[in-house]
Every structure is written in C-alpha cells, then in structure tokens.
Design an enzyme around this catalytic site. Structure first.
Site, short mmCIF file in Angstrom:
data_model
loop_
_atom_site.label_atom_id
_atom_site.label_comp_id
_atom_site.label_asym_id
_atom_site.label_seq_id
_atom_site.Cartn_x
_atom_site.Cartn_y
_atom_site.Cartn_z
N PHE A 44 0.80 -1.22 0.00
CA PHE A 44 0.00 0.00 0.00
C PHE A 44 0.83 1.28 0.00
CE2 PHE A 44 -2.84 -3.23 1.83
CZ PHE A 44 -3.89 -3.11 0.94
N HIS A 68 1.61 -4.25 13.95
CA HIS A 68 0.68 -3.29 13.35
C HIS A 68 -0.76 -3.79 13.42
CE1 HIS A 68 4.04 -1.20 10.78
NE2 HIS A 68 4.08 -0.88 12.07
N ASP A 123 13.47 -12.63 -5.60
CA ASP A 123 12.09 -12.97 -5.25
C ASP A 123 12.06 -13.71 -3.92
OD1 ASP A 123 9.17 -13.44 -6.29
OD2 ASP A 123 9.88 -15.38 -5.56
#
Length: 242
Positions: free
Chosen positions: A25, A111, A227
């Site tokens: 985000f 969080h 990755d």
C-alpha cells in the site's frame, strides 16, 4: 546461518505478501498514495470520518480476505516447525502467517490484525462481516454491541500508539535471537525498523531478503535482492537435502 539458528527471528513486511495478491500500500500507485491516510485522532473525533475510514478499510479487506499464504509464508512456517525460528514479528495485517500454520503464540503482530475488529473502549471482538452489514443497514459507523463504544479494525492506524505488549514481546524476541531475518520490508518505517538495528547492536547476525534496496542494507551481514518466495523455498529445500 539458518541451520545453526535455534532462536531465530523472522521480521516480515509487505513484500512477503505481494505474491499472494496483496499490494504494498505504500509503493507508488498504492492505496496510501491514492488516499490520504486518516489519522487516529480524526477517526475518534468524527462519526463521518469513521464511516469513511471503514469504507476504505472494507476495500482493503476484500483484497486480504481472498488471499492465501504464499511460498514465503509456507517456508517461514517450515523454519518454525524445524526449530530454527522461534518468533515471527510482522508488520502485516493479513493474518497469512497464522494461515500458513505458524502457532498464534509464535507470531507478534506489531501493526495489528485486519481480519477482525474490536471496541476501543471495552475490547470486545467484532467480526468484519458484522461491521459491513451494520454499515449497509444503518449508513453510519458501528457501535459496540457490548458497551456502545467505538468499533475499529484491530489494526494500528496512522497516529495511533503502537501496542505496548506486542512491542515488548518483539523487543524481547529480538534481544534473545541468534539470527535475525528481515524479509520483504523496506526497513524505513519506524519504530518497526528499529528491531533489525537492535539485533545488530546486540551482535546478532542480520540477513535482509528484499527485491529492492532497503534503508538498512549497510548494516546487514548478508543481503539477497531476489524474489522472496523463490529464495525461501530454495532455502528450505537445501535444509531438507542435508
């Protein structure tokens, strides 16, 4: 390094979940670049702001709800099962570490968790589906069914204090670690990014796995820019072969 570890800590950010369809985000074009974050104080002050915050969260929730653990989550769970990793500290709110099979008591969500809501006054848990139904029915933010207090997603908002117990648990795990693996995090958001710094100050080996450069690469003993799922799956396969 992982094979020697018995009290390893894995610290994860958004990068471990992007392969699961959950966007980062904070990246360019991400949710927070298109919508100005709603501060916690504003959430508390206005019912209208709470309603808008919930509408935004429900958009995010649709993405989280449809996601399944990826190769990175499964590999971390495997390292926990094998006894190399003692605790997982995560910045993510998607619940995918637990879905991958890591015991709840091994996970520290600094969080918060976006899979449910709670009352800010009494702590009563509320399910997100109930919140969605309440908003659709009343066109106003939900109130706690137990005490009438403000209901919020069980996540940490901008301007909201970090959870004291989780931060204390994360600090204790970091100071006890014999290896610190930072995975999929830009390591630029504090105080969360302080944990790998703390690990290095405690002379604990630090490994960073992230596709992009991070703010703490210069501190690390090893940096792997590839990755995440591929790297961790290969790590587990190598351990299995020995």
């Amino acid at each position: 390094m992982v094979q020697r570890a018995r009290r390893g800590v894995v610290f994860t950010g958004a990068g471990i979940s992007t392969e699961c369809g959950i966007p980062d985000f904070r990246s360019p074009g991400g949710f927070w670049t298109r919508y100005k974050p709603i501060e916690f104080s504003d959430f508390l002050a206005s019912a209208e702001t709470r309603l808008e915050a919930w509408r935004r969260f429900l958009v995010i929730r649709e993405t989280i709800a449809g996601a399944a653990p990826g190769a990175g989550h499964r590999a971390v769970a495997d390292l926990v099962r094998r006894g190399h990793v003692a605790r997982v500290i995560t910045q993510n709110i998607d619940g995918l570490h637990e879905a991958a099979g890591i015991p709840r008591e091994r996970i520290i969500e600094i969080h918060g968790n976006g899979t449910y809501a709670h009352c800010l006054a009494c702590g009563c848990r509320h399910e997100i589906d109930w919140v969605k139904e309440e908003i659709a029915r009343k066109e106003k933010p939900p109130a706690c069914t137990s005490c009438g207090g403000i209901v919020k997603s069980a996540t940490i908002s901008f301007g909201q204090a970090m959870p004291e117990q989780e931060m204390a648990d994360a600090r204790a795990a970091t100071l006890n670690a014999d290896l610190f693996l930072a995975i999929g995090s830009s390591l630029q958001v504090f105080p969360a990014a302080g944990f790998p710094v703390m690990a290095k100050q405690n002379r604990t080996p630090l490994v960073i796995v992230n596709r992009e450069e991070t703010g703490l690469d210069g501190l690390a003993d090893l940096v792997i820019r590839r990755d995440i799922g591929e790297v961790l799956a290969a790590l587990v396969a190598r351990i299995e072969s020995r």
